[in-house]
Scaffold this motif. Structure first.
Motif, PDB file in Angstrom:
ATOM      1  N   TYR A  13       0.828  -1.205   0.000  1.00  0.00           N
ATOM      2  CA  TYR A  13       0.000   0.000   0.000  1.00  0.00           C
ATOM      3  C   TYR A  13       0.864   1.256   0.000  1.00  0.00           C
ATOM      4  O   TYR A  13       0.512   2.256  -0.621  1.00  0.00           O
ATOM      5  N   GLN A  14       1.988   1.205   0.687  1.00  0.00           N
ATOM      6  CA  GLN A  14       2.888   2.344   0.670  1.00  0.00           C
ATOM      7  C   GLN A  14       3.407   2.590  -0.744  1.00  0.00           C
ATOM      8  O   GLN A  14       3.445   3.730  -1.216  1.00  0.00           O
ATOM      9  N   MET A  15       3.801   1.542  -1.444  1.00  0.00           N
ATOM     10  CA  MET A  15       4.301   1.703  -2.808  1.00  0.00           C
ATOM     11  C   MET A  15       3.199   2.169  -3.755  1.00  0.00           C
ATOM     12  O   MET A  15       3.419   3.050  -4.598  1.00  0.00           O
ATOM     13  N   TYR A  16       2.006   1.583  -3.634  1.00  0.00           N
ATOM     14  CA  TYR A  16       0.904   2.009  -4.498  1.00  0.00           C
ATOM     15  C   TYR A  16       0.671   3.514  -4.363  1.00  0.00           C
ATOM     16  O   TYR A  16       0.456   4.222  -5.353  1.00  0.00           O
ATOM     17  N   HIS A  17       0.706   3.978  -3.126  1.00  0.00           N
ATOM     18  CA  HIS A  17       0.381   5.382  -2.900  1.00  0.00           C
ATOM     19  C   HIS A  17       1.569   6.303  -3.152  1.00  0.00           C
ATOM     20  O   HIS A  17       1.378   7.482  -3.433  1.00  0.00           O
ATOM     21  N   ALA A  18       2.777   5.776  -3.097  1.00  0.00           N
ATOM     22  CA  ALA A  18       3.940   6.549  -3.552  1.00  0.00           C
ATOM     23  C   ALA A  18       3.778   6.842  -5.042  1.00  0.00           C
ATOM     24  O   ALA A  18       3.986   7.984  -5.493  1.00  0.00           O
ATOM     25  N   ILE A  19       3.368   5.828  -5.777  1.00  0.00           N
ATOM     26  CA  ILE A  19       3.150   6.002  -7.218  1.00  0.00           C
ATOM     27  C   ILE A  19       2.000   6.978  -7.467  1.00  0.00           C
ATOM     28  O   ILE A  19       2.082   7.839  -8.350  1.00  0.00           O
ATOM     29  N   MET A  20       0.950   6.871  -6.674  1.00  0.00           N
ATOM     30  CA  MET A  20      -0.186   7.791  -6.832  1.00  0.00           C
ATOM     31  C   MET A  20       0.223   9.230  -6.547  1.00  0.00           C
ATOM     32  O   MET A  20      -0.244  10.160  -7.211  1.00  0.00           O
ATOM     33  N   LEU A  21       1.083   9.433  -5.558  1.00  0.00           N
ATOM     34  CA  LEU A  21       1.550  10.792  -5.276  1.00  0.00           C
ATOM     35  C   LEU A  21       2.338  11.350  -6.460  1.00  0.00           C
ATOM     36  O   LEU A  21       2.196  12.524  -6.818  1.00  0.00           O
ATOM     37  N   ILE A  22       3.142  10.506  -7.077  1.00  0.00           N
ATOM     38  CA  ILE A  22       3.896  10.954  -8.250  1.00  0.00           C
ATOM     39  C   ILE A  22       2.946  11.263  -9.410  1.00  0.00           C
ATOM     40  O   ILE A  22       3.099  12.263 -10.105  1.00  0.00           O
ATOM     41  N   ILE A  23       1.927  10.430  -9.589  1.00  0.00           N
ATOM     42  CA  ILE A  23       0.913  10.691 -10.622  1.00  0.00           C
ATOM     43  C   ILE A  23       0.198  12.012 -10.338  1.00  0.00           C
ATOM     44  O   ILE A  23      -0.009  12.824 -11.239  1.00  0.00           O
ATOM     45  N   CYS A  24      -0.158  12.228  -9.083  1.00  0.00           N
ATOM     46  CA  CYS A  24      -0.811  13.497  -8.712  1.00  0.00           C
ATOM     47  C   CYS A  24       0.121  14.673  -8.981  1.00  0.00           C
ATOM     48  O   CYS A  24      -0.310  15.707  -9.510  1.00  0.00           O
ATOM     49  N   GLY A  25       1.394  14.518  -8.612  1.00  0.00           N
ATOM     50  CA  GLY A  25       2.357  15.590  -8.816  1.00  0.00           C
ATOM     51  C   GLY A  25       2.562  15.935 -10.275  1.00  0.00           C
ATOM     52  O   GLY A  25       2.834  17.082 -10.622  1.00  0.00           O
ATOM     53  N   ILE A  26       2.418  14.954 -11.134  1.00  0.00           N
ATOM     54  CA  ILE A  26       2.561  15.180 -12.575  1.00  0.00           C
ATOM     55  C   ILE A  26       1.253  15.712 -13.179  1.00  0.00           C
ATOM     56  O   ILE A  26       1.267  16.562 -14.061  1.00  0.00           O
ATOM     57  N   SER A  27       0.122  15.231 -12.669  1.00  0.00           N
ATOM     58  CA  SER A  27      -1.181  15.527 -13.275  1.00  0.00           C
ATOM     59  C   SER A  27      -1.824  16.825 -12.800  1.00  0.00           C
ATOM     60  O   SER A  27      -2.551  17.457 -13.566  1.00  0.00           O
ATOM     61  N   PHE A  28      -1.594  17.189 -11.546  1.00  0.00           N
ATOM     62  CA  PHE A  28      -2.319  18.318 -10.965  1.00  0.00           C
ATOM     63  C   PHE A  28      -1.443  19.571 -10.858  1.00  0.00           C
ATOM     64  O   PHE A  28      -0.300  19.488 -10.426  1.00  0.00           O
ATOM     65  N   PRO A  29      -2.043  20.731 -11.170  1.00  0.00           N
ATOM     66  CA  PRO A  29      -1.325  21.987 -10.923  1.00  0.00           C
ATOM     67  C   PRO A  29      -1.454  22.444  -9.461  1.00  0.00           C
ATOM     68  O   PRO A  29      -0.772  23.364  -9.042  1.00  0.00           O
TER      69      PRO A  29
END
Length: 130
Positions: free
Chosen positions: A45-61
């Motif tokens: 779960y930590q890894m899944y959400h690490a990836i999600m944070l990176i996706i958010c950082g790339i996707s959201f202003p």
């Protein structure tokens, strides 16, 4: 905010790899099969959400509150969920019961769910305006 989210995503990802290796090697002899499985759940779960944070950082202003809250729920939820699992299992394996940590795990899980709902809403808004 964007930079901080990406950095925390990277830190969580790095720690997930370290904790996964630690669990697979150093803790394998110390943990029961159930404890090891639980520990691995925290790592996943930590890894899944690490990836999600990176996706958010790339996707959201991060110009709107809901995007900021998405990242915040993922950051806090991951910490509460995964790190409480680590503490519970490490405590149990050393004969110490961290009972106060028991309720922390589901609170972290709830924050992760809220993060996913907010992510879905925010990404849908972005997709609809493209």
């Amino acid at each position: 905010m964007k930079e901080l989210v990406l950095i925390i995503g990277g830190i969580y990802g790095t720690l997930a790899v370290i904790f996964g290796a630690f669990g697979a090697h150093a803790l394998k002899k110390r943990f029961t099969a159930d404890q090891l499985k639980s520990f691995e759940t925290g790592v996943k779960y930590q890894m899944y959400h690490a990836i999600m944070l990176i996706i958010c950082g790339i996707s959201f202003p991060f110009l709107v509150l809901s995007q900021q809250l998405t990242a915040l729920f993922f950051i806090i939820g991951t910490f509460l969920f995964s790190f409480s699992i680590y503490a519970l299992n490490l405590g149990a394996s050393s004969g110490k019961k961290f009972r106060f940590m028991g309720p922390v795990t589901p609170v972290g899980g709830l924050l992760l769910i809220i993060g996913w709902v907010l992510f879905t809403i925010n990404i849908a808004k972005i997709a609809l305006y493209l």
